[in-house]
Design a protein around this motif. Sequence first.
Motif, PDB file in Angstrom:
ATOM      1  N   GLU A  60      16.239 -25.848 -78.662  1.00  0.00           N
ATOM      2  CA  GLU A  60      16.992 -26.730 -77.761  1.00  0.00           C
ATOM      3  C   GLU A  60      18.119 -25.965 -77.075  1.00  0.00           C
ATOM      4  N   ILE A  61      18.190 -26.122 -75.768  1.00  0.00           N
ATOM      5  CA  ILE A  61      19.265 -25.506 -74.998  1.00  0.00           C
ATOM      6  C   ILE A  61      20.495 -26.404 -75.032  1.00  0.00           C
ATOM      7  N   ILE A  62      21.624 -25.847 -75.425  1.00  0.00           N
ATOM      8  CA  ILE A  62      22.889 -26.571 -75.416  1.00  0.00           C
ATOM      9  C   ILE A  62      23.777 -25.891 -74.375  1.00  0.00           C
ATOM     10  N   ALA A  63      24.043 -26.592 -73.290  1.00  0.00           N
ATOM     11  CA  ALA A  63      24.799 -26.022 -72.177  1.00  0.00           C
ATOM     12  C   ALA A  63      26.147 -25.478 -72.643  1.00  0.00           C
ATOM     13  N   GLY A  64      26.440 -24.267 -72.219  1.00  0.00           N
ATOM     14  CA  GLY A  64      27.713 -23.651 -72.557  1.00  0.00           C
ATOM     15  C   GLY A  64      27.784 -23.051 -73.941  1.00  0.00           C
ATOM     16  N   LYS A  65      26.667 -23.093 -74.689  1.00  0.00           N
ATOM     17  CA  LYS A  65      26.687 -22.571 -76.057  1.00  0.00           C
ATOM     18  C   LYS A  65      25.517 -21.636 -76.361  1.00  0.00           C
ATOM     19  N   THR A  66      24.337 -21.995 -75.892  1.00  0.00           N
ATOM     20  CA  THR A  66      23.157 -21.213 -76.252  1.00  0.00           C
ATOM     21  C   THR A  66      22.667 -20.376 -75.071  1.00  0.00           C
ATOM     22  N   SER A  67      21.714 -19.529 -75.360  1.00  0.00           N
ATOM     23  CA  SER A  67      21.047 -18.768 -74.314  1.00  0.00           C
ATOM     24  C   SER A  67      20.074 -19.673 -73.566  1.00  0.00           C
ATOM     25  N   ARG A  68      19.424 -19.116 -72.563  1.00  0.00           N
ATOM     26  CA  ARG A  68      18.429 -19.883 -71.814  1.00  0.00           C
ATOM     27  C   ARG A  68      17.156 -20.105 -72.622  1.00  0.00           C
ATOM     28  N   HIS A  69      16.934 -19.272 -73.621  1.00  0.00           N
ATOM     29  CA  HIS A  69      15.771 -19.437 -74.507  1.00  0.00           C
ATOM     30  C   HIS A  69      16.220 -19.246 -75.957  1.00  0.00           C
ATOM     31  N   PRO A  70      16.978 -20.196 -76.491  1.00  0.00           N
ATOM     32  CA  PRO A  70      17.446 -20.046 -77.877  1.00  0.00           C
ATOM     33  C   PRO A  70      16.288 -20.028 -78.855  1.00  0.00           C
ATOM     34  N   LEU A  71      16.516 -19.429 -80.007  1.00  0.00           N
ATOM     35  CA  LEU A  71      15.474 -19.406 -81.031  1.00  0.00           C
ATOM     36  C   LEU A  71      15.169 -20.822 -81.505  1.00  0.00           C
ATOM     37  N   VAL A 233      20.639   0.225 -84.353  1.00  0.00           N
ATOM     38  CA  VAL A 233      20.198  -0.180 -83.019  1.00  0.00           C
ATOM     39  C   VAL A 233      20.113  -1.703 -82.922  1.00  0.00           C
ATOM     40  N   VAL A 234      20.636  -2.244 -81.824  1.00  0.00           N
ATOM     41  CA  VAL A 234      20.540  -3.674 -81.519  1.00  0.00           C
ATOM     42  C   VAL A 234      20.063  -3.833 -80.080  1.00  0.00           C
ATOM     43  N   PHE A 235      19.007  -4.606 -79.901  1.00  0.00           N
ATOM     44  CA  PHE A 235      18.485  -4.868 -78.559  1.00  0.00           C
ATOM     45  C   PHE A 235      18.928  -6.244 -78.078  1.00  0.00           C
ATOM     46  N   TYR A 236      19.179  -6.340 -76.779  1.00  0.00           N
ATOM     47  CA  TYR A 236      19.400  -7.648 -76.153  1.00  0.00           C
ATOM     48  C   TYR A 236      18.848  -7.609 -74.741  1.00  0.00           C
ATOM     49  N   CYS A 237      18.780  -8.769 -74.099  1.00  0.00           N
ATOM     50  CA  CYS A 237      18.301  -8.859 -72.717  1.00  0.00           C
ATOM     51  C   CYS A 237      19.026 -10.018 -72.052  1.00  0.00           C
ATOM     52  N   GLY A 238      18.316 -10.809 -71.258  1.00  0.00           N
ATOM     53  CA  GLY A 238      18.947 -11.948 -70.611  1.00  0.00           C
ATOM     54  C   GLY A 238      19.011 -13.173 -71.500  1.00  0.00           C
ATOM     55  N   SER A 239      17.916 -13.434 -72.220  1.00  0.00           N
ATOM     56  CA  SER A 239      17.878 -14.630 -73.064  1.00  0.00           C
ATOM     57  C   SER A 239      17.138 -14.405 -74.371  1.00  0.00           C
ATOM     58  N   GLY A 240      16.920 -13.152 -74.740  1.00  0.00           N
ATOM     59  CA  GLY A 240      16.298 -12.855 -76.019  1.00  0.00           C
ATOM     60  C   GLY A 240      14.795 -12.719 -75.990  1.00  0.00           C
ATOM     61  N   VAL A 241      14.194 -12.723 -74.796  1.00  0.00           N
ATOM     62  CA  VAL A 241      12.733 -12.669 -74.694  1.00  0.00           C
ATOM     63  C   VAL A 241      12.245 -11.251 -74.416  1.00  0.00           C
ATOM     64  N   THR A 242      12.675 -10.653 -73.303  1.00  0.00           N
ATOM     65  CA  THR A 242      12.174  -9.315 -72.984  1.00  0.00           C
ATOM     66  C   THR A 242      12.672  -8.263 -73.973  1.00  0.00           C
ATOM     67  N   ALA A 243      13.798  -8.525 -74.621  1.00  0.00           N
ATOM     68  CA  ALA A 243      14.273  -7.583 -75.641  1.00  0.00           C
ATOM     69  C   ALA A 243      13.274  -7.476 -76.784  1.00  0.00           C
ATOM     70  N   ALA A 244      12.552  -8.566 -77.067  1.00  0.00           N
ATOM     71  CA  ALA A 244      11.544  -8.536 -78.129  1.00  0.00           C
ATOM     72  C   ALA A 244      10.444  -7.533 -77.802  1.00  0.00           C
ATOM     73  N   TYR A 245      10.206  -7.330 -76.519  1.00  0.00           N
ATOM     74  CA  TYR A 245       9.206  -6.342 -76.105  1.00  0.00           C
ATOM     75  C   TYR A 245       9.670  -4.937 -76.470  1.00  0.00           C
TER      76      TYR A 245
END
Length: 280
Positions: A60-71, A233-245
């Motif tokens: 669930e996306i919570i505006a102002g708190k979560t990413s665009r694709h929260p876990l 090492v820590v990876f991140y991206c825009g919302s946690g999706v492409t970093a998984a790649y």
Amino acid sequence: MNYTTFIQPKEAAENLNNPNFLFIDCSYSLADKNWGATEYEKAHIPGALYADLHDDLSGEIIAGKTSRHPLPQKEALVKLFSNWGIDKNVQVVAYDATAGFMAAARLWWLLRWAGHENVAVLNGGKGAWTAAGYPLTNAVRSLQQKDFVASFNDNLLASATEVLASIEAGNTCLIDSRTADRYAGQNETIDPVAGHIPTAVSKPFNAKIGAEGVAEPSVYKEHFKDEYAKGNVVFYCGSGVTAAYNVLLSVYAGYPIPKLYAGSWSEWITDAARPVVTGA
């Protein structure tokens, strides 16, 4: 044989009728959230289920708190994987429409987080499968529910608080997986704030991927060599999706599975007190 990073189309095709293989179509477009499901309905690998990045692989996306694709919540994931018929004996093969692997890598990471190691991404995606002459269908698979027993490894996650502390301590190699222009704060059309997290280095998720898929592991061993030499090492991206790649590629290269800052940039910028920098 178990597959834990990538599987080649030939290997996947040889197991098309293997009852312990489950193919999952993760095709998705950020520009049109209905595109992937429509493509699945048109044609997919026989026996494949469909996983929607927004509805299935995100919470669930919570505006102002979560990413665009929260876990997703852990309970929701266990229920989803059970409904799909995944148990300890099932080899999952995730794939995207193209070689980009964006959402397929997300599913790969979610299953690894939940403790299921027998999950691989189809190298080259549906495009490579089709080019090799393997079959497609529009028939929908019936669900065969099983009990998915999870063992979540939260050590694979880094929080915003941990990332901030690591910046101040200088003890972590932070890797930004977005395209180079977004890392530099240029052409930002997705998130309301441009730039990147201080100390992060740029390693775009698609920098070493061709139309045919991934290269040999040695290519990625070299690609991430300097970053892994620094440790933590820590990876991140825009919302946690492409970093998984990028996480997938690093494991494919033989490195230990790194941490993922799943909230990523779109969560980071919800707090104006968190530092932001621009430039290459």
